[in-house]
Motif scaffolding. Structure first.
Motif, PDB file in Angstrom:
ATOM      1  N   HIS A  31      -1.912  10.968  -4.937  1.00  0.00           N
ATOM      2  CA  HIS A  31      -2.925  11.418  -5.896  1.00  0.00           C
ATOM      3  C   HIS A  31      -2.641  11.551  -7.059  1.00  0.00           C
ATOM      4  CE1 HIS A  31      -4.814  13.279  -1.668  1.00  0.00           C
ATOM      5  NE2 HIS A  31      -4.756  11.857  -1.688  1.00  0.00           N
ATOM      6  N   MET A  76      -8.405   5.212  -5.415  1.00  0.00           N
ATOM      7  CA  MET A  76      -7.380   5.992  -6.264  1.00  0.00           C
ATOM      8  C   MET A  76      -7.802   6.028  -7.642  1.00  0.00           C
ATOM      9  SD  MET A  76      -5.655   7.475  -3.930  1.00  0.00           S
ATOM     10  CE  MET A  76      -5.257   7.609  -2.151  1.00  0.00           C
ATOM     11  N   ASN A 111       0.855  -1.202   0.136  1.00  0.00           N
ATOM     12  CA  ASN A 111      -0.009  -0.063  -0.064  1.00  0.00           C
ATOM     13  C   ASN A 111       0.846   1.535  -0.125  1.00  0.00           C
ATOM     14  OD1 ASN A 111       0.556   0.596   2.986  1.00  0.00           O
ATOM     15  ND2 ASN A 111      -0.622  -1.224   3.283  1.00  0.00           N
ATOM     16  N   VAL A 163       3.041  16.688  -0.618  1.00  0.00           N
ATOM     17  CA  VAL A 163       2.008  15.906  -1.015  1.00  0.00           C
ATOM     18  C   VAL A 163       1.445  16.726  -2.269  1.00  0.00           C
ATOM     19  CG1 VAL A 163      -0.424  14.892  -0.510  1.00  0.00           C
ATOM     20  CG2 VAL A 163       1.411  14.962   1.162  1.00  0.00           C
ATOM     21  N   SER A 183      -3.545  16.519   4.891  1.00  0.00           N
ATOM     22  CA  SER A 183      -3.212  15.376   4.068  1.00  0.00           C
ATOM     23  C   SER A 183      -3.888  14.294   4.790  1.00  0.00           C
ATOM     24  CB  SER A 183      -1.660  15.182   4.041  1.00  0.00           C
ATOM     25  OG  SER A 183      -1.308  14.155   3.191  1.00  0.00           O
ATOM     26  N   PHE A 184      -3.942  12.779   4.168  1.00  0.00           N
ATOM     27  CA  PHE A 184      -4.244  11.851   4.789  1.00  0.00           C
ATOM     28  C   PHE A 184      -3.311  11.483   5.877  1.00  0.00           C
ATOM     29  CE2 PHE A 184      -4.589   7.062   5.055  1.00  0.00           C
ATOM     30  CZ  PHE A 184      -5.768   7.150   5.735  1.00  0.00           C
ATOM     31  N   GLN A 207      -4.853   2.541  -3.523  1.00  0.00           N
ATOM     32  CA  GLN A 207      -6.143   1.915  -2.699  1.00  0.00           C
ATOM     33  C   GLN A 207      -7.516   2.058  -3.338  1.00  0.00           C
ATOM     34  OE1 GLN A 207      -8.391   4.067  -1.697  1.00  0.00           O
ATOM     35  NE2 GLN A 207      -7.640   5.315  -0.109  1.00  0.00           N
ATOM     36  N   LEU A 209       5.879   4.820   2.012  1.00  0.00           N
ATOM     37  CA  LEU A 209       6.376   6.189   2.944  1.00  0.00           C
ATOM     38  C   LEU A 209       7.087   5.674   3.963  1.00  0.00           C
ATOM     39  CD1 LEU A 209       3.180   8.372   3.176  1.00  0.00           C
ATOM     40  CD2 LEU A 209       5.082   8.547   1.350  1.00  0.00           C
ATOM     41  N   SER A 261      -0.157   5.457  -4.081  1.00  0.00           N
ATOM     42  CA  SER A 261      -1.202   4.662  -3.516  1.00  0.00           C
ATOM     43  C   SER A 261      -2.166   4.032  -4.603  1.00  0.00           C
ATOM     44  CB  SER A 261      -2.038   5.276  -2.392  1.00  0.00           C
ATOM     45  OG  SER A 261      -3.056   4.521  -2.202  1.00  0.00           O
TER      46      SER A 261
HETATM   47  C1  LIG Z   1      -1.868  11.660   0.461  1.00  0.00           C
HETATM   48  C2  LIG Z   1      -1.839  10.222   0.806  1.00  0.00           C
HETATM   49  N1  LIG Z   1      -0.832   9.530   0.984  1.00  0.00           N
HETATM   50  C3  LIG Z   1      -0.944   8.283   1.441  1.00  0.00           C
HETATM   51  C4  LIG Z   1      -1.999   7.503   1.566  1.00  0.00           C
HETATM   52  C5  LIG Z   1      -1.917   6.174   2.091  1.00  0.00           C
HETATM   53  O1  LIG Z   1      -2.290   5.216   0.910  1.00  0.00           O
HETATM   54  P1  LIG Z   1      -2.684   3.772   1.250  1.00  0.00           P
HETATM   55  O2  LIG Z   1      -4.126   3.807   1.600  1.00  0.00           O
HETATM   56  O3  LIG Z   1      -2.620   2.958   0.109  1.00  0.00           O
HETATM   57  O4  LIG Z   1      -1.969   3.177   2.478  1.00  0.00           O
HETATM   58  C6  LIG Z   1      -3.109   8.101   1.128  1.00  0.00           C
HETATM   59  C7  LIG Z   1      -4.540   7.407   0.969  1.00  0.00           C
HETATM   60  O5  LIG Z   1      -5.541   7.849   0.934  1.00  0.00           O
HETATM   61  C8  LIG Z   1      -3.099   9.588   0.764  1.00  0.00           C
HETATM   62  O6  LIG Z   1      -4.263  10.313   0.567  1.00  0.00           O
END
Ligand SMILES: Cc1ncc(COP(=O)(O)O)c(C=O)c1O
Length: 389
Positions: free
Chosen positions: A175, A201, A74, A146, A100-101, A198, A79, A196
């Motif tokens: 993104h 996306m 993932n 980001v 951010s997330f 997921q 990261l 990502s």
């Molecule tokens: C900016 C950002 N970084 C990292 C991630 C993490 O990705 P993952 O859900 O694949 O672990 C996300 C997930 O939404 C994200 O929006």
């Protein structure tokens, strides 16, 4: 014209719709995903050591103008691996945006580092390079911008700052599959680019991620972490690094290769629709869309981002009642999450812009931007009605 029609039929052969507004459900799959999945299923290796994994790594790296790719479980562990491969740990500070997330911050914390939250630009939603400069100190070990919502953060300024201070940059490009800064693709500017895949996306296998780099030694170091400490060309039961198992599966890569084939058409479709929506709504008072610098004009449109001067709750309710998906933004900045609220495990720079956007921003997800001309017109009309304060 006929070719465009044909492409639409092929691409949308397996689309289902969430409502009568013609908004497609997401993810979209078709015969190509099934064909590639069958190939893997017929083999004796469904895991991370099937050659389709390397094929996907090569294809995705090439798409993003990078030399090397390392596909993973993932976009959070990518990261963490990037930080670890750069030797970042206890006592080290990493600059991240306040919006951010959560992975942007937790990846730093999980390797033992300290996230330093800095403000975003109020209109691009991306990290403000001037605020990054102010946050750099003797313990700063990385800058992790980001590319929020799709348009890339200011790479000219951030690369200059990173180089001037000798600090590596890790692009969180979760993104930004296909996004560009002056014609050069996301993930190719920093020591690492992280993506990502997921479920939500624009390229997805339900879960998944990839780390890109132009530095072979760095990607090899990350690969050792991902693959139980194994080293290229060495024996299966020889483990050199304190690694773990973050491998992606061959089944995911089969789906991802098919998804990549859809990406150019979908990126173009979203761009065309968002351009039409923004043009149509340019005169609506109190409604603002994310500013996209000219250098960043080619991007995914992962989110149609904006903010309102009027009542955001009413705006959101009106759009959803009309059958269009809309989210009234994150409920708080990253540092206001319960995890960081006490501030004992992070540093927080003044973030007035981030705090303001928390109160008035919204996003519309990318699946709503894949409609045809009529559906796009209907979305624009619904936004206009919702913004009638
Ligand atoms: C900016 C950002 N970084 C990292 C991630 C993490 O990705 P993952 O859900 O694949 O672990 C996300 C997930 O939404 C994200 O929006």
């Amino acid at each position: 014209m006929f070719l465009e029609f044909l492409a639409t039929v092929i691409v949308y052969a397996h689309v289902t719709y969430s409502n009568d507004m013609g908004i497609p459900n997401w993810p979209i799959s078709g015969a190509r995903e099934r064909e590639l999945l069958e190939e893997v299923l017929a083999s004796d290796r469904w895991g991370g050591h099937h050659p389709i994994v390397n094929r996907f790594e090569r294809e995705f790296a090439a798409l993003q103008h990078c030399r090397f790719g390392l596909a993973a479980m993932n976009g959070t562990v990518t990261l963490e691996m990037a930080l670890e491969a750069l030797g970042i740990g206890e006592g080290d500070e990493v600059i991240v945006p306040a919006i951010s997330f959560i992975s942007s911050a937790t990846a730093v914390s999980r390797v033992g580092g300290t996230p330093v939250f800095v403000d975003i630009e109020p209109d691009t939603f991306n990290i403000d390079p001037e605020r990054v400069c102010e946050a750099i100190g003797p313990r700063t070990r990385a800058i992790m911008p980001v590319h929020f919502g799709g348009p890339m953060a200011n790479m000219d300024a951030l690369v200059e700052i990173a180089n001037a201070h000798g600090i590596p940059m890790i692009e969180d490009a979760a993104h930004a599959q296909g996004s560009e800064w002056n014609g050069r693709r996301a993930g190719s500017f920093g020591a690492f680019g992280s993506f990502s895949f997921q479920n939500g996306m624009v390229v997805t296998a339900g879960e998944g991620g990839i780390l890109l780099s132009n530095d072979e030694a760095l990607i090899d170091r990350a690969r050792e972490i991902l693959d139980s400490g194994r080293r290229k060309g060495e024996g299966w039961f020889f483990h050199y690094t304190l690694g773990t198992n973050y491998r992606i599966t061959a089944l995911q890569c089969a789906v991802l290769i098919a998804q990549l084939e859809r990406l150019p058409e979908q990126n173009c479709r979203r761009m065309r629709n968002v351009t039409a929506i923004r043009k149509e709504l340019a005169d609506v008072p109190g409604l603002h869309f994310q500013r996209v610098p000219d250098a960043a004009r080619v991007h995914t449109n992962y989110l149609l981002l904006g903010w309102v001067d009027g009542d955001r709750g009413a705006f959101h309710r009106s759009l959803t009642a009309a059958g269009f998906p809309c989210t009234p933004f994150y409920p708080h900045t990253l540092y206001e999450n319960p995890l960081y609220h006490e501030r004992h495990n992070c540093h927080v720079m003044p973030c007035p812009n981030a705090e303001e956007r928390i109160t008035d921003a919204f996003w519309i997800p990318h699946r709503a931007l894949l409609g045809d001309e009529l559906e796009t017109q209907e979305l624009a009309s619904a936004i206009r009605t919702a913004a009638d304060w």
